[in-house]
Design an enzyme around this catalytic site. Structure first.
Site, PDB file in Angstrom:
ATOM      1  N   GLU A 196      19.181 -41.351  74.045  1.00  0.00           N
ATOM      2  CA  GLU A 196      18.907 -42.758  74.377  1.00  0.00           C
ATOM      3  C   GLU A 196      17.474 -43.178  74.054  1.00  0.00           C
ATOM      4  O   GLU A 196      16.799 -43.819  74.864  1.00  0.00           O
ATOM      5  CB  GLU A 196      19.262 -43.013  75.843  1.00  0.00           C
ATOM      6  CG  GLU A 196      20.763 -42.838  76.084  1.00  0.00           C
ATOM      7  CD  GLU A 196      21.202 -43.024  77.527  1.00  0.00           C
ATOM      8  OE1 GLU A 196      20.349 -43.228  78.396  1.00  0.00           O
ATOM      9  OE2 GLU A 196      22.426 -42.948  77.774  1.00  0.00           O
ATOM     10  N   GLU A 314      28.306 -40.222  74.569  1.00  0.00           N
ATOM     11  CA  GLU A 314      28.290 -40.229  76.034  1.00  0.00           C
ATOM     12  C   GLU A 314      28.862 -41.546  76.531  1.00  0.00           C
ATOM     13  O   GLU A 314      28.479 -42.608  76.055  1.00  0.00           O
ATOM     14  CB  GLU A 314      26.859 -40.045  76.558  1.00  0.00           C
ATOM     15  CG  GLU A 314      26.746 -39.986  78.067  1.00  0.00           C
ATOM     16  CD  GLU A 314      25.296 -39.864  78.537  1.00  0.00           C
ATOM     17  OE1 GLU A 314      24.573 -38.978  78.045  1.00  0.00           O
ATOM     18  OE2 GLU A 314      24.886 -40.696  79.387  1.00  0.00           O
TER      19      GLU A 314
END
Length: 539
Positions: A196, A314
Site C-alpha cells: 500500500e 489483499e
C-alpha cells in the site's frame, strides 16, 4: 434419497413460499467461448504481521495470529489449509515494510514490533528471526501451501514530508534474506514488493518512478539468485490501492518484463465500524461499483503492460480489521463470493482474502481456529469452479447474481447463483446457448421434432440430449436458524461443523434431475454443477 430430500425441501418451504414473492426466469450460459481465465490456485489468503495489540474501534481482534507468533502446531490450522489441497498463502500486510530480517550483515537492532506513538501505523520496526522463518517454511511444506512473500520496500528510505518517502530502496537486507531462503531450498512462488505504497498510500507512499527503479533492481536480484533454477518466482507489485496514473507510470518506468503481476488491494465496503455494512453487502448497485476498478486495471494492463497479469493482492471487504459481527458471519459470503465471481470475469488470476486468520475478517476464528462461514465459501469455490470463465446472462432481478466457470477437475460447468433479495424466491430454468441457437434455426418442424427441440433447449446436455434421467449437483448455502449474522453456515440443511477430530466436514451436494427448475431461496447462495453440460470452451 434425492427424492426424499426434494420432498422434505418442498414441504418445509411451503409456508415460506406463500410469504414470499416468486420470480420465474432463465439463466443462459455460453460455453462456446472463454471470457477469461484465472490461475489454478485462484483462492488465496493472507497471514499478516499485526501484533495482538493492534486495535480499531476499541477492539483488538487480532490476538496471536501474526506471522511472528501464530500457533503453527494448532491442528485445526493445518487441516484447514490442507483441505484446499494447495492453498495460496500471502505473507504480508501493513507492517511488512518495517520488517527487518535477522540474517546476513544486518546492522540495525532486530527487535519485535512494539507500540510507538510516532511510528508508522503506531508501531516500531519489527524483526523476523530465521528460526521463525524455518518454522514457517516447515509448516508451508507440510500443508502444501503456495507462498507469496511481501518484502520490506521502505527499508533504507527516508521520510520527505507527511506520508511521502524518498530515496533508493536498500535491498541488502532483503537480498540476504532471499539468499538464505534459496540456500535452504524453501519454495517461494512469488516475491511481492511493498504494501500500500502506491498513489497517496496508506500511511506512506513512494513516487511511481522511484518504485519502478527499485523493481528493476529487485528483478536483477531474483534473476541472479535463481539463475539455473527450474522455477523462478514471479515478481508481484505494487500491492496497493489502484491509482491509474501511478500504475501506468510504474509500468512505463520499470519496463518490459520486469513486473510479472500487478497486484492491487480492495476494501469496497468501507470502514469496519460502518453501521451500514450489511446493507452495502446486500445492495447490488454497491457491489457493482467494484467493476470500475477491475475494468480499468484490465485496460491499462492491455495497453501498457501486456506481459503482466492482475491479482487482488489483499481484500477484506471492510478495512480496519473488518466489521465485528459482520465480516465473520454468513452475510459476508454474499460479498466474498460476488467478489470472486466479478474479479475472475475481469481476468484476475489470484484473489487474496484478508485474512486466513486474524482480525474480524479471518476465514478462521482468531482464538478457536474454527472456520467462519467464508472459509467454506472459499473452499467450495476452490473445489468446484475451474479456471475457465464463461459468459452467463439472466434477465432476472439485479438481486440475483450469477457466474459460470468450467467445472474443476471434471467435465461440465459450475454455476454460482447469489440471491441478495430478502423476499424473492427465484425459480430459474438453466439454458445452454448452443441449444437456443439450434432451436432458433430450426424451421418448419413437425410436432414431434418440436418436442425434441424443446427438450434440448432446457437440457444441459446440449445437442447430445437423451431421454435418460440426468442429475445435477446442488450446494445450497444458508445461515443457521435463518440468522444472517450467524457464524455457522448450513449446507443443504446440514450445519457445517468440524468433526470430533477437528477435520473439515464433508461438503456433499444433493442430486437433482437436470431438467427441473433451479430454486434459489431468499438470502441464499448456491453452487450448481452440471456434469453433462456441452461446452466447447471447456475442452
Amino acid at each position: 434419497m434425492e427424492l426424499c430430500f426434494g420432498w422434505f425441501l418442498l414441504v418445509a418451504s411451503i409456508p415460506a413460499i406463500f410469504a414470499q414473492d416468486i420470480s420465474h426466469g432463465s439463466i443462459v450460459v455460453d460455453g462456446t467461448m472463454t471470457v477469461a481465465q484465472t490461475d489454478d490456485n485462484f483462492v488465496c489468503a493472507t497471514i499478516d504481521w499485526w501484533p495482538h495489540d493492534k486495535c480499531n474501534y476499541d477492539q483488538c481482534p487480532w490476538h496471536y495470529t501474526s506471522v511472528m507468533n501464530l500457533n503453527l502446531s494448532h491442528p485445526f490450522l493445518a487441516k484447514a489449509i490442507q483441505a484446499f489441497n494447495r492453498l495460496r498463502i500471502r505473507v504480508g500486510g501493513s507492517l511488512q515494510d518495517q520488517v527487518l530480517y535477522d540474517v546476513g550483515n544486518l546492522k540495525s537492532p532486530c527487535h519485535p514490533f512494539q507500540k510507538m506513538k510516532d511510528g508508522l501505523f503506531g508501531f516500531s520496526k519489527g524483526c523476523l528471526h530465521m528460526e521463525r522463518w524455518d518454522e514457517l517454511n516447515r509448516f508451508f511444506k507440510e500443508t502444501g501451501a503456495m507462498v507469496t512473500f511481501g518484502l520490506n520496500a521502505l527499508h533504507g528510505r527516508h521520510k520527505i514530508k507527511r506520508s511521502l518517502w524518498g530515496g533508493d530502496w536498500d535491498s541488502s537486507n532483503a537480498q540476504d534474506f532471499m539468499k538464505y531462503t534459496v540456500s535452504k531450498g524453501y519454495q517461494i512462488d512469488s516475491w511481492e514488493f511493498g504494501n500500500e505504497l502506491s498513489g497517496n498510500g496508506i500511511g506512506a507512499h513512494v513516487h511511481a518512478d522511484q518504485y519502478g527503479k527499485d523493481l528493476v533492481n529487485l528483478r536483477r536480484i531474483i534473476n541472479e539468485l535463481y539463475k539455473g533454477s527450474q522455477s523462478k518466482p514471479s515478481l508481484v507489485a505494487p500491492g496497493g490501492f489502484y491509482d491509474e496514473e501511478w500504475f501506468v507510470k510504474l509500468l512505463q518506468t520499470s519496463g518490459f518484463g520486469v513486473i510479472d503481476v500487478m497486484s492491487h488491494h480492495m476494501y469496497n465496503l468501507g470502514a469496519g465500524v460502518d453501521p451500514k455494512l450489511v446493507s452495502k453487502i446486500l445492495n447490488p448497485d454497491h457491489l457493482n461499483k467494484a467493476a470500475y476498478t477491475f475494468g480499468n486495471l484490465t485496460h491499462i494492463i492491455r495497453r501498457h503492460g501486456p506481459w503482466t497479469s492482475a491479482w487482488v493482492g489483499e481484500s477484506g471487504g471492510a478495512y480496519n480489521s473488518g466489521g465485528a459481527h459482520v465480516s465473520n458471519t454468513f452475510v459476508n459470503s454474499f460479498w466474498y463470493l460476488d467478489q470472486l465471481g466479478m474479479a475472475s470475469k475481469y481476468h484476475t488470476k489470484v484473489y487474496c482474502r484478508q485474512t486466513l486468520i486474524g482480525g474480524n475478517y479471518g476465514l478462521l476464528n482468531a482464538t478457536t481456529f474454527v472456520p467462519n462461514p467464508d472459509y467454506y465459501s472459499g473452499l467450495l469455490w476452490h473445489r468446484l469452479m475451474g479456471k475457465v470463465v464463461l459468459n452467463v446472462e439472466s434477465h432476472a432481478s439485479p438481486f440475483l447474481r450469477s457466474y459460470a466457470h468450467c467445472s474443476k477437475g471434471r467435465t461440465g460447468v459450475t454455476l454460482l447463483v447469489i440471491n441478495l433479495s430478502n423476499q424473492t424466491n427465484f425459480i430459474m430454468n438453466a439454458q445452454n446457448s448452443i441449444n437456443l441457437k439450434l432451436a432458433a434455426n430450426e424451421q418448419n418442424i413437425s410436432r414431434e421434432s418440436f418436442t425434441h427441440s424443446l427438450k434440448k433447449t432446457f437440457s444441459w446436455v446440449g445437442t447430445k440430449a437423451s431421454d435418460d434421467a440426468l442429475l445435477r449437483e446442488e450446494y445450497h448455502l444458508t445461515p443457521k436458524d435463518g440468522y444472517l449474522r450467524s457464524r455457522t453456515m448450513v449446507l443443504n440443511g446440514i450445519p457445517l461443523e468440524l468433526t470430533s477430530t477437528g477435520d473439515i466436514p464433508s461438503l456433499n451436494p444433493v442430486r437433482v434431475n437436470v431438467k427441473s427448475p433451479i430454486t434459489i431461496s431468499p438470502l441464499s447462495i448456491a453452487f450448481i454443477v452440471f456434469p453433462n453440460f456441452e461446452a466447447p470452451a471447456c475442452g
